[in-house]
Design an enzyme around this catalytic site. Structure first.
Site, PDB file in Angstrom:
ATOM      1  N   ARG A  74       9.944 -21.410  24.721  1.00 49.96           N
ATOM      2  CA  ARG A  74       9.462 -20.265  25.500  1.00 49.96           C
ATOM      3  C   ARG A  74       7.997 -19.941  25.156  1.00 49.96           C
ATOM      4  O   ARG A  74       7.534 -18.843  25.433  1.00 49.96           O
ATOM      5  CB  ARG A  74      10.367 -19.054  25.259  1.00 49.96           C
ATOM      6  CG  ARG A  74      11.782 -19.210  25.828  1.00 49.96           C
ATOM      7  CD  ARG A  74      12.489 -17.898  25.917  1.00 49.96           C
ATOM      8  NE  ARG A  74      13.859 -18.002  26.372  1.00 49.96           N
ATOM      9  CZ  ARG A  74      14.248 -18.052  27.646  1.00 49.96           C
ATOM     10  NH1 ARG A  74      13.344 -18.022  28.605  1.00 49.96           N
ATOM     11  NH2 ARG A  74      15.523 -18.118  27.960  1.00 49.96           N
ATOM     12  N   ASP A 135      19.539 -17.989  36.527  1.00 44.06           N
ATOM     13  CA  ASP A 135      19.511 -16.595  36.990  1.00 44.06           C
ATOM     14  C   ASP A 135      19.251 -16.469  38.495  1.00 44.06           C
ATOM     15  O   ASP A 135      19.499 -15.420  39.076  1.00 44.06           O
ATOM     16  CB  ASP A 135      18.417 -15.807  36.244  1.00 44.06           C
ATOM     17  CG  ASP A 135      18.567 -15.900  34.746  1.00 44.06           C
ATOM     18  OD1 ASP A 135      19.690 -16.147  34.278  1.00 44.06           O
ATOM     19  OD2 ASP A 135      17.560 -15.723  34.027  1.00 44.06           O
ATOM     20  N   MET A 177      25.658 -14.054  32.243  1.00 47.19           N
ATOM     21  CA  MET A 177      24.191 -14.050  32.116  1.00 47.19           C
ATOM     22  C   MET A 177      23.511 -13.725  33.450  1.00 47.19           C
ATOM     23  O   MET A 177      24.188 -13.434  34.435  1.00 47.19           O
ATOM     24  CB  MET A 177      23.702 -15.396  31.604  1.00 47.19           C
ATOM     25  CG  MET A 177      23.696 -15.534  30.094  1.00 47.19           C
ATOM     26  SD  MET A 177      22.894 -17.064  29.623  1.00 47.19           S
ATOM     27  CE  MET A 177      22.837 -16.882  27.845  1.00 47.19           C
ATOM     28  N   GLU A 230      24.758  -9.271  32.374  1.00 48.26           N
ATOM     29  CA  GLU A 230      24.206  -8.837  31.075  1.00 48.26           C
ATOM     30  C   GLU A 230      23.154  -7.736  31.239  1.00 48.26           C
ATOM     31  O   GLU A 230      22.892  -6.975  30.312  1.00 48.26           O
ATOM     32  CB  GLU A 230      23.624 -10.020  30.305  1.00 48.26           C
ATOM     33  CG  GLU A 230      22.449 -10.682  31.015  1.00 48.26           C
ATOM     34  CD  GLU A 230      21.865 -11.868  30.258  1.00 48.26           C
ATOM     35  OE1 GLU A 230      22.198 -12.072  29.088  1.00 48.26           O
ATOM     36  OE2 GLU A 230      21.057 -12.601  30.878  1.00 48.26           O
ATOM     37  N   ARG A 300      24.940 -22.335  30.371  1.00 51.45           N
ATOM     38  CA  ARG A 300      23.764 -23.205  30.553  1.00 51.45           C
ATOM     39  C   ARG A 300      24.034 -24.640  30.120  1.00 51.45           C
ATOM     40  O   ARG A 300      23.154 -25.498  30.226  1.00 51.45           O
ATOM     41  CB  ARG A 300      22.588 -22.650  29.735  1.00 51.45           C
ATOM     42  CG  ARG A 300      22.029 -21.399  30.291  1.00 51.45           C
ATOM     43  CD  ARG A 300      20.588 -21.135  29.980  1.00 51.45           C
ATOM     44  NE  ARG A 300      20.051 -21.605  28.746  1.00 51.45           N
ATOM     45  CZ  ARG A 300      19.349 -20.835  27.901  1.00 51.45           C
ATOM     46  NH1 ARG A 300      19.184 -19.551  28.164  1.00 51.45           N
ATOM     47  NH2 ARG A 300      18.821 -21.344  26.827  1.00 51.45           N
TER      48      ARG A 300
HETATM   49  O1  F6P Z   1      16.889 -17.218  31.919  1.00 50.04           O
HETATM   50  C1  F6P Z   1      18.031 -17.892  31.548  1.00 50.04           C
HETATM   51  C2  F6P Z   1      18.800 -17.116  30.507  1.00 50.04           C
HETATM   52  O2  F6P Z   1      19.963 -17.855  30.183  1.00 50.04           O
HETATM   53  C3  F6P Z   1      19.169 -15.697  30.886  1.00 50.04           C
HETATM   54  O3  F6P Z   1      20.284 -15.620  31.720  1.00 50.04           O
HETATM   55  C4  F6P Z   1      19.378 -15.083  29.531  1.00 50.04           C
HETATM   56  O4  F6P Z   1      19.148 -13.700  29.575  1.00 50.04           O
HETATM   57  C5  F6P Z   1      18.343 -15.769  28.689  1.00 50.04           C
HETATM   58  O5  F6P Z   1      18.021 -16.982  29.337  1.00 50.04           O
HETATM   59  C6  F6P Z   1      18.778 -16.096  27.289  1.00 50.04           C
HETATM   60  O6  F6P Z   1      17.699 -16.631  26.626  1.00 50.04           O
HETATM   61  P1  F6P Z   1      17.761 -17.409  25.237  1.00 50.04           P
HETATM   62  O7  F6P Z   1      18.440 -18.727  25.486  1.00 50.04           O
HETATM   63  O8  F6P Z   1      16.356 -17.573  24.848  1.00 50.04           O
HETATM   64  O9  F6P Z   1      18.576 -16.564  24.316  1.00 50.04           O
END
Ligand code: F6P
Length: 373
Positions: A74, A135, A177, A230, A300
């Protein structure tokens, strides 16, 4: 002369990323005779010049694999953690791009990635992007790849939760999510037959939800499935959040933009993601035992659905056509059966949320699903 293109994946991983990398890579190699290189771990790898060769061999056998063979992060070009500090590494990235004599850089990602990619475009790089995220909240595209797979996983989970909720006469709250958009919870809730669906776009009231569950009980149904995004927020929380935002607005001139953003995020976190509390409160209000399941990163993981493989391949191959004709500073969006190159300045900074009158919401209400309001 053949062109040199780079590819990177940034932000949270999603199923379908490898299908997209394969689509871009194979079309670039086979149709246009381009050379392709992958940068590892998103903008971080671009800054550190860490690459992976993307040739016929490495692009083979990845269509069905989840995640991203390139790795992701990120990290942002202009706010990169380096040596214990947060630094603007845009110049280093521009230099690396030039050293490799790239003709184009393809960035695969969600809303944050579109913004970072646009930043690099404004700094002179030939950028082109694809919209990916479970998302489905990227603007100007019909859909993002990753969404369909996550939807399938969440629906499968709700199906399984149904039999145990039914057997034990329980309320099962399932957290889905979707960040600050309700697409995933709404889609999964409708497809999985949830009785209550809570999304960020419609602030909820626990008493109304409890009433709808008790009404079900009176009609002989002693269990309920509550699908919660969420990012869902209560009416009370939404009011407080709005008031806090207005208060912060007043100090906008005195405080740094970044500080205000951080404060807003802090307040936002305080009022969203309260699924544990929702489960407990519903138990207290209805007298029915309740349990909570948080699906989290399961949504995911794993192999992409057929629809995501198709979408990612479609967008990936179209992307090479735009590179070939020299169209940059655009996101390749899905539009109906085809694709469209949307200028990045029309994409960045806009989150695609669920409109309150969206047909999915109308359908949910028509079949008696409680939307929490
Ligand atoms: O943007 C995708 C996502 O899975 C969101 O649904 C969730 O809020 C976020 O990423 C979680 O992020 P990380 O994997 O950095 O905890």
């Amino acid at each position: 002369m053949s062109k040199y293109i780079g590819i990177l994946t940034s932000g949270g991983d999603t199923p379908g990323l490898n299908a997209a990398i394969r689509g871009i890579g194979k079309a670039a190699l086979k149709k246009y005779g381009m050379h392709v290189v992958g940068f590892r771990d998103g903008f971080r790898g671009l800054m550190e010049n860490r690459t992976m060769s993307l040739d016929g061999n490495s692009l083979s056998g990845i269509l069905t694999i989840g995640g991203t063979i390139l790795g992701t992060s990120r990290h942002k070009p202009n706010k990169m953690p380096v040596g214990g500090k947060i630094l603007d590494m845009t110049d280093v990235i521009v230099e690396n791009y030039q050293k490799r004599s790239l003709d184009a850089l393809v960035c695969l990602g969600g809303g944050g990635t579109q913004k970072n990619a646009y930043h690099l475009f404004k700094n002179g790089l030939n950028i082109i992007t694809l919209p990916k995220t479970i998302d489905n909240d990227v603007s100007m595209t019909d859909i993002t790849f990753g969404f369909d797979t996550a939807l399938g996983i969440a629906v499968d989970a709700i199906d399984r939760l149904h039999s145990t909720a039914h057997s034990h006469h329980r309320i099962i709250v399932v957290e889905i999510m979707g960040h600050r958009a309700g697409w995933l919870a709404l889609g999964a809730g409708i497809s999985g037959g949830a009785d209550v669906i809570l999304i960020p776009e419609i602030p909820y009231d626990l008493d109304s939800i409890a009433d709808s569950i008790l009404e079900r009980k009176r009609s002989g149904k002693s269990f309920s499935i509550v699908a919660v995004a969420e990012g869902a927020i209560s009416k009370e929380g939404s009011g407080k959040l709005e008031a806090a935002k207005q208060e912060l607005e007043k100090t906008r001139s005195k405080n740094k933009k970044a500080d205000i953003k951080a404060k807003l995020r802090e307040i936002d976190d305080q009022y969203t993601g309260n699924t544990t509390l929702i489960a407990k409160e519903l138990e207290a209000l209805t007298g029915l035992e309740s349990r909570l399941t948080i699906l989290g990163h399961l949504q995911r993981g794993g192999t992409p659905s057929a629809a995501d493989r198709l979408l990612a391949t479609r967008l990936g191959t179209a992307c090479t056509e735009y590179i070939n004709e020299g169209t940059f500073g655009v996101m390749i969006a899905a539009k109906g059966e085809g694709t469209e190159a949307v200028p990045l300045d029309k994409v960045v900074g806009i989150r695609k949320t669920v409109p309150p009158d969206h047909p999915w919401i109308q359908s949910a209400r028509s079949i008696g699903i409680c939307m929490g309001d």
